[in-house]
Design a protein around this motif. Structure first.
Motif, PDB file in Angstrom:
ATOM      1  N   UNK A 110       0.826  -1.212   0.000  1.00  0.00           N
ATOM      2  CA  UNK A 110       0.000   0.000   0.000  1.00  0.00           C
ATOM      3  C   UNK A 110       0.858   1.259   0.000  1.00  0.00           C
ATOM      4  N   UNK A 111       2.057   1.184   0.552  1.00  0.00           N
ATOM      5  CA  UNK A 111       2.959   2.338   0.550  1.00  0.00           C
ATOM      6  C   UNK A 111       3.850   2.361  -0.698  1.00  0.00           C
ATOM      7  N   UNK A 112       4.169   1.192  -1.207  1.00  0.00           N
ATOM      8  CA  UNK A 112       5.028   1.118  -2.388  1.00  0.00           C
ATOM      9  C   UNK A 112       4.275   1.499  -3.655  1.00  0.00           C
ATOM     10  N   UNK A 113       3.017   1.098  -3.767  1.00  0.00           N
ATOM     11  CA  UNK A 113       2.261   1.270  -5.008  1.00  0.00           C
ATOM     12  C   UNK A 113       2.178   2.724  -5.492  1.00  0.00           C
ATOM     13  N   UNK A 114       1.809   3.696  -4.638  1.00  0.00           N
ATOM     14  CA  UNK A 114       1.729   5.071  -5.159  1.00  0.00           C
ATOM     15  C   UNK A 114       3.071   5.613  -5.653  1.00  0.00           C
ATOM     16  N   UNK A 115       4.167   5.161  -5.052  1.00  0.00           N
ATOM     17  CA  UNK A 115       5.485   5.595  -5.510  1.00  0.00           C
ATOM     18  C   UNK A 115       5.807   4.988  -6.883  1.00  0.00           C
ATOM     19  N   UNK A 116       5.434   3.731  -7.078  1.00  0.00           N
ATOM     20  CA  UNK A 116       5.661   3.098  -8.383  1.00  0.00           C
ATOM     21  C   UNK A 116       4.800   3.761  -9.458  1.00  0.00           C
ATOM     22  N   UNK A 117       3.576   4.126  -9.110  1.00  0.00           N
ATOM     23  CA  UNK A 117       2.728   4.846 -10.067  1.00  0.00           C
ATOM     24  C   UNK A 117       3.362   6.173 -10.455  1.00  0.00           C
ATOM     25  N   UNK A 118       3.961   6.833  -9.482  1.00  0.00           N
ATOM     26  CA  UNK A 118       4.638   8.100  -9.745  1.00  0.00           C
ATOM     27  C   UNK A 118       5.823   7.892 -10.684  1.00  0.00           C
ATOM     28  N   UNK A 119       6.563   6.798 -10.479  1.00  0.00           N
ATOM     29  CA  UNK A 119       7.705   6.482 -11.352  1.00  0.00           C
ATOM     30  C   UNK A 119       7.223   6.227 -12.782  1.00  0.00           C
ATOM     31  N   UNK A 120       6.105   5.513 -12.940  1.00  0.00           N
ATOM     32  CA  UNK A 120       5.535   5.291 -14.273  1.00  0.00           C
ATOM     33  C   UNK A 120       5.343   6.622 -15.003  1.00  0.00           C
ATOM     34  N   UNK A 125       6.992  11.094 -18.856  1.00  0.00           N
ATOM     35  CA  UNK A 125       7.401  12.482 -19.008  1.00  0.00           C
ATOM     36  C   UNK A 125       8.830  12.553 -19.567  1.00  0.00           C
ATOM     37  N   UNK A 126       9.692  11.700 -19.041  1.00  0.00           N
ATOM     38  CA  UNK A 126      11.091  11.637 -19.474  1.00  0.00           C
ATOM     39  C   UNK A 126      11.182  11.300 -20.957  1.00  0.00           C
ATOM     40  N   UNK A 140      16.748  12.802 -12.306  1.00  0.00           N
ATOM     41  CA  UNK A 140      17.106  12.999 -10.899  1.00  0.00           C
ATOM     42  C   UNK A 140      15.908  12.719 -10.006  1.00  0.00           C
ATOM     43  N   UNK A 141      14.743  13.139 -10.465  1.00  0.00           N
ATOM     44  CA  UNK A 141      13.516  12.877  -9.693  1.00  0.00           C
ATOM     45  C   UNK A 141      13.166  11.385  -9.736  1.00  0.00           C
ATOM     46  N   UNK A 142      13.364  10.736 -10.895  1.00  0.00           N
ATOM     47  CA  UNK A 142      13.152   9.279 -10.982  1.00  0.00           C
ATOM     48  C   UNK A 142      14.047   8.562  -9.981  1.00  0.00           C
ATOM     49  N   UNK A 143      15.303   9.000  -9.923  1.00  0.00           N
ATOM     50  CA  UNK A 143      16.261   8.390  -9.005  1.00  0.00           C
ATOM     51  C   UNK A 143      15.819   8.579  -7.555  1.00  0.00           C
ATOM     52  N   UNK A 144      15.346   9.775  -7.230  1.00  0.00           N
ATOM     53  CA  UNK A 144      14.912  10.052  -5.856  1.00  0.00           C
ATOM     54  C   UNK A 144      13.693   9.221  -5.471  1.00  0.00           C
ATOM     55  N   UNK A 145      12.676   9.220  -6.329  1.00  0.00           N
ATOM     56  CA  UNK A 145      11.452   8.475  -6.015  1.00  0.00           C
ATOM     57  C   UNK A 145      11.731   6.971  -5.999  1.00  0.00           C
ATOM     58  N   UNK A 149      10.823   4.341  -3.124  1.00  0.00           N
ATOM     59  CA  UNK A 149      10.054   3.116  -3.375  1.00  0.00           C
ATOM     60  C   UNK A 149      10.819   1.880  -2.942  1.00  0.00           C
ATOM     61  N   UNK A 150      12.136   1.896  -3.134  1.00  0.00           N
ATOM     62  CA  UNK A 150      12.963   0.734  -2.793  1.00  0.00           C
ATOM     63  C   UNK A 150      12.943   0.439  -1.297  1.00  0.00           C
ATOM     64  N   UNK A 151      12.621   1.442  -0.478  1.00  0.00           N
ATOM     65  CA  UNK A 151      12.545   1.212   0.967  1.00  0.00           C
ATOM     66  C   UNK A 151      11.421   0.238   1.318  1.00  0.00           C
ATOM     67  N   UNK A 152      10.464   0.096   0.395  1.00  0.00           N
ATOM     68  CA  UNK A 152       9.333  -0.803   0.639  1.00  0.00           C
ATOM     69  C   UNK A 152       9.425  -2.075  -0.211  1.00  0.00           C
ATOM     70  N   UNK A 153      10.559  -2.257  -0.880  1.00  0.00           N
ATOM     71  CA  UNK A 153      10.753  -3.428  -1.730  1.00  0.00           C
ATOM     72  C   UNK A 153      11.706  -4.415  -1.074  1.00  0.00           C
ATOM     73  N   UNK A 154      11.608  -5.666  -1.496  1.00  0.00           N
ATOM     74  CA  UNK A 154      12.530  -6.711  -1.042  1.00  0.00           C
ATOM     75  C   UNK A 154      13.231  -7.247  -2.287  1.00  0.00           C
ATOM     76  N   UNK A 155      14.450  -6.809  -2.482  1.00  0.00           N
ATOM     77  CA  UNK A 155      15.183  -7.205  -3.687  1.00  0.00           C
ATOM     78  C   UNK A 155      15.454  -8.704  -3.691  1.00  0.00           C
ATOM     79  N   UNK A 156      15.349  -9.289  -4.875  1.00  0.00           N
ATOM     80  CA  UNK A 156      15.717 -10.707  -5.076  1.00  0.00           C
ATOM     81  C   UNK A 156      14.890 -11.675  -4.247  1.00  0.00           C
ATOM     82  N   UNK A 157      13.678 -11.312  -3.862  1.00  0.00           N
ATOM     83  CA  UNK A 157      12.896 -12.274  -3.073  1.00  0.00           C
ATOM     84  C   UNK A 157      12.509 -13.483  -3.915  1.00  0.00           C
TER      85      UNK A 157
END
Length: 975
Positions: A110-120, A125-126, A140-145, A149-157
């Motif tokens: 629920x916290x990751x989804x809105x950030x991923x939508x923003x990245x889309x 735009x890019x 730079x904004x893509x990198x920041x967001x 978003x990565x704070x709510x992700x689990x890499x390589x699960x």
């Protein structure tokens, strides 16, 4: 020459009943336990073809050889179905299918989804912005967001899920018309596997995208440094300009720099539908039970119409098309002819043509171009695809030979096809070898599953593939000549690979990326649920070297054998504890043997004789061990051994063959200096041993020039007069084998002692040093190296567990950090490597292949890991469970049992080490790995071995890591 039907020849030669048994191959339908399937009669793979209600294809090929299952999930989508405005999209998607869903790979969806939508939205735009300053600000904004978003992700699960269940070889690939996801799982993990795969394809989430995008950039740059890739792409661009050659799998630089997550998602919804996919499994399972499980797991998928692939038919070629590719690697020529696609019956004749030209022994290219040493190398191979196919010819010149000459020599062999200048015996040999190949292929779960997968994605009728051997028996020489005249004319593309600087290369520039969180210790509820699913226990099986190997004595020699109770294949080897360290000329003599004959048989006669009875031999020389190997069908065992023994004892020096081989060796040595992988290997050997090392322990140019042909044949005559062991895997009992072989394998008495070997002393890295070699390339390749302690069998368990945790695969710490978090490389690893014999030393080897402008960050990233071990109890548990599951389900079989014993013997061990590892790993905890890392890695000095361009990698930058020594190629290679 008389055009004889091969079917009639077979009655005279070995009898058609013996070869194929007059079997019928027909599609039949059957129902078992409520599920209807199709199958082909007399199919040795016993494959069942199911179509579920939603259109999903399921192909099951059961076997009980070992308790594992090779799986492929295949999608009929690849680069040819990429949108023209988004090339490389299918390949992007393949990478993203490892990122998880809304149930796994996420901490809080629920916290990751809105950030991923923003990245889309930011990417859209890019992509629509052309102003460079504005694009930089958006990125730079893509990198920041993305960092948020990565704070709510689990890499390589995903990788952790698969590793936990003991899966091996997690991977995927994308090609022209297929994207395929690969796993090799324990048979006890079917329920877990299906749970994960069904969830994987339910609702994939494209998270941690910008670091994965950077990995694709690295893959593109590696392709720009690969001349072979450039030749292949040029070939297809010109051979299939309207279809396969319109766009490459990796995509254009412009499209790579402007990805669209929305377009990728649309592509997924369009092509990843059940009626366009297949699940293929080959291994140890009950198909009646498995089909029910698959149906239940994937019933959520809904059938959907897949858009037809449309393309402008290729125009007929009436004149040759000549193209050039320039790069630093050795020169070569590739020729390509266009053929109909996979559904045409002509593709079977195409495959036969490939075997007539190249089969490794008695093809026209083998005998006339390779055996006679008219080219450095030459090969022909068919490439069958759905819409079109091709026959590719590839040749490399001898020293002083032009590429025009290479092309003409290969075309001359094509002309021989047209006029029937090949023997009937060659076709008989092809049939016999097809029988052998079928047996060998069906022994491998992976080979069976791979063939089934290719048939699905290319729409090849499986009945036709099963009946291939019988079909061959009906083809006449006249058929082959007419086929060659129809398709092989001046309608080819020739790509000349020339040596030089490719000034057209434009690398994918590195974007500014901030390392992201990987949350190693986090676990989703889904992962916990899967891990808790019950499994049917599989008891491990260890080898008992005393009971599982039969022993006897033959003429004073030790015989080690294992009986083949499955089929008629045999493998025989004479093994000598003597190699190039004992005699520099030994590997050259081994190579010379394939170009010479005896007083009664020419080299060509010998190759034909072996091929006709579906047998092959090889003399392999390593540094300290040599093997004279023979394989084939047991019915031809005696004849094959007689041929080999006669050749070894009676081979005659041939001065012309030696002069040609000498020329080939010189050219091959020159070409090795153009190979960046060989250069890196030379650097590592220099770091490991110093200036005198195994890599450059070769003949100097002067020594090579002075060698006489008779010196080489003297070595060959004497080979079996040295002490050696006889290794046999085949249908014969030990007693029967001993009786037959004692008359065939006669040696000197007494046997000769081995000459003293040269000794190489491994160096100790007391201070960090940098060894650099120049190579014209976009990327830089870096190896870290360090010698460690002397072999100790008691360390084996902790080493294997540490390698699993640290650098072994996509779920390991190194991959997670270097690629997933920091986006510094496409390929990276680190291992604590064990020696092959007692009294030898362990070594540490780490690797990163990266863009040259990311060299500093890559070295810094790996150094952090080498000196400070990141702690993750969750990754540790995954590594431990995965290792235990793999050991439980691994089976060493056939002559692998004997080689396991011999390898253990070289280490001074008389038991199956896997049992010791299994029992000890059970009781290990993370503190064992921490202690090991502190003892072996932390605070140690390393040698840095770097291959790159002087224009992109500066000595002043390298000096920060130690004393820099740039090594020239003569020092590295020894000539």
């Amino acid at each position: 020459m008389k055009h004889t039907n091969i079917l009639s020849i077979l009655f005279l030669f070995i009898g058609i009943g013996t070869l194929f048994g007059q079997q019928a191959y027909e599609w039949k339908t059957a129902t078992s336990d409520g599920y209807t399937y199709r199958y082909v009669t007399n199919d040795p793979t016993q494959s069942r073809f199911y179509t579920l209600k939603n259109g999903l294809t399921v192909i099951l090929s059961p076997s009980t050889k070992e308790p594992r299952i090779q799986t492929y999930i295949a999608v009929k989508a690849g680069s040819k179905t990429d949108p023209a405005s988004h090339t490389g999209l299918a390949h992007y998607l393949e990478h993203l299918l490892f990122k998880g869903t809304d149930k796994f790979g996420t901490l809080t969806w629920s916290k990751e989804q809105p950030l991923l939508n923003q990245i889309d939205k930011l990417y859209e735009q890019y992509n629509s912005t052309t102003d460079s300053a504005k694009r930089k600000a958006i990125y730079t904004e893509i990198d920041r967001v993305s960092g948020e978003a990565a704070k709510f992700a689990i890499a390589n699960e995903y990788d952790k899920l698969m590793a936990n269940m003991g899966s091996q070889g997690s991977n995927a690939f994308t090609s022209f018309e297929q994207t395929v996801y690969i796993e090799n799982i324990p048979s006890s993990s079917i329920d877990k596997f299906l749970a994960v795969q069904a969830e994987r394809f339910r609702n994939p989430i494209f998270r941690i995208f910008h670091t994965e995008l950077e990995a694709v950039y690295e893959e593109k740059n590696r392709g720009l440094d690969n001349d072979g890739t450039k030749v292949f792409e040029s070939m297809f661009e010109n051979l299939f300009p309207n279809s396969y050659g319109k766009q490459t799998t990796i995509g254009t630089i412009e499209h790579l720099k402007n990805p669209s997550l929305i377009a990728i998602r649309d592509y997924y919804r369009t092509y990843y539908v059940p009626n366009n996919m297949a699940i293929i499994m080959s291994g140890d399972f009950n198909p009646d039970l498995v089909i029910k499980k698959i149906d239940t797991s994937f019933s959520f998928m809904k059938e959907k119409e897949v858009p037809a692939y449309h393309f402008e038919p290729e125009k007929e070629m009436v004149t040759p098309i000549l193209k050039e590719v320039v790069g630093p690697t050795p020169e070569s020529v590739m020729i390509g002819y266009r053929f109909p696609g996979s559904q045409s019956k002509d593709t079977q004749l195409l495959e036969l043509i490939g075997s007539i030209l190249t089969n490794g022994n008695a093809g026209l290219f083998d005998l006339n171009l390779v055996k006679k040493q008219r080219l450095l190398s030459a090969a022909a191979f068919p490439y069958v695809l759905k819409d079109y196919s091709t026959l590719l010819l590839q040749g490399r010149p001898m020293k002083g030979q032009s590429l025009d000459e290479v092309k003409q020599l290969m075309l001359d062999e094509i002309e021989k096809l047209k006029i029937g200048m090949f023997s009937d015996e060659l076709l008989i040999g092809i049939l016999n070898n097809a029988k052998k190949y079928t047996i060998e292929t069906n022994e491998s779960y992976r080979s069976r599953a791979s063939s089934l997968m290719d048939a699905f994605t290319s729409d090849i009728d499986w009945r036709r593939m099963v009946a291939y051997n019988s079909t061959l028996a009906t083809i006449t020489k006249q058929d082959i000549m007419l086929f060659a005249k129809k398709y092989l004319n001046n309608n080819y593309v020739a790509v000349y690979k020339k040596k030089g600087e490719d000034k057209s290369i434009k690398k994918v520039e590195k974007p500014a990326i901030t390392p992201v969180e990987v949350n190693r210790d986090a676990q989703s509820a889904f992962l916990k649920q899967v891990n808790e699913m019950p499994e049917t226990p599989v008891a491990p099986m260890w080898i008992d070297y005393g009971k599982d190997i039969n022993r006897d004595r033959i003429n004073g020699l030790t015989l080690l054998s294992v009986e083949n109770k499955t089929n008629d294949i045999f493998r025989l080897s004479y093994r000598l504890e003597m190699g190039s360290y004992h005699n520099k000329l030994l590997p050259i003599a081994a190579e010379y043997l394939q170009y010479i004959g005896t007083s009664t048989k020419s080299a060509e006669d010998i190759s034909k004789a072996f091929y006709q009875i579906a047998s092959s031999f090889d003399v392999n020389v390593s540094s300290e061990v040599s093997s004279i190997s023979l394989d084939g069908l047991q019915e031809n065992f005696g004849q094959a051994v007689q041929l080999l023994e006669d050749l070894l004892k009676n081979c005659q020096p041939d001065e012309q063959a030696w002069q040609r081989l000498k020329s080939r060796l010189k050219k091959a040595r020159e070409d090795a200096k153009l190979d960046k992988s060989a250069i890196l290997k030379g650097l590592v050997s220099y770091a490991q041993y110093g200036a005198k090392n195994p890599f450059n322990y070769v003949l100097t140019d002067e020594e090579l020039e002075a060698v006489q042909a008779s010196e080489l044949t003297d070595i060959l005559h004497d080979l079996i007069n040295y002490e050696h062991q006889i290794i046999y895997y085949g249908p014969k009992s030990t007693a029967s084998l001993s009786s037959e072989l004692s008359a065939l394998h006669v040696t000197a008495s007494p046997l000769k002692a081995y000459p003293a070997p040269v000794k190489f002393e491994k160096t100790t890295q007391n201070e960090s040093k940098v060894y650099f070699a120049h190579y014209d390339m976009v990327q830089a390749e870096i190896d870290w190296f360090r010698n460690s302690d002397v072999y100790d069998p008691d360390k084996t368990a902790v080493i294997q567990l540490f390698n699993n945790y640290f650098g072994g695969g996509m779920s390991g710490i190194v991959f997670q950090t270097i690629r997933e978090s920091k986006a510094l490389a496409y390929s990276t690893y680190a291992v604590y490597s064990s020696p092959s014999k007692k009294d030898d030393r362990y070594s540490i080897l780490a690797y990163v292949g990266t863009q040259a402008d990311k060299l500093k960050e890559a070295i810094s990233g790996m150094n952090e890991l080498l000196h400070d071990l990141p702690a993750s109890e969750k990754v540790f548990n995954t590594s431990k469970e995965g290792l235990l599951r793999s050991l439980e389900t691994s089976r060493i079989t056939e002559d692998g049992i004997i080689y396991s014993f011999l390898n253990a013997q070289r280490l001074g061990v008389d038991y199956d080490m896997r049992k010791k590892v299994y029992n000890e790993v059970k009781d290990m905890n993370f503190s064992d790995l921490q202690y090991f890392h502190r003892s072996e890695f932390k605070g140690k000095a390393y040698s840095y071995c770097i291959v790159g361009s002087r224009e992109r990698v500066k000595n002043t930058d390298l000096a920060a890591y130690g004393t820099v020594q740039e090594l020239d190629l003569k020092t590295l290679f020894g000539y």
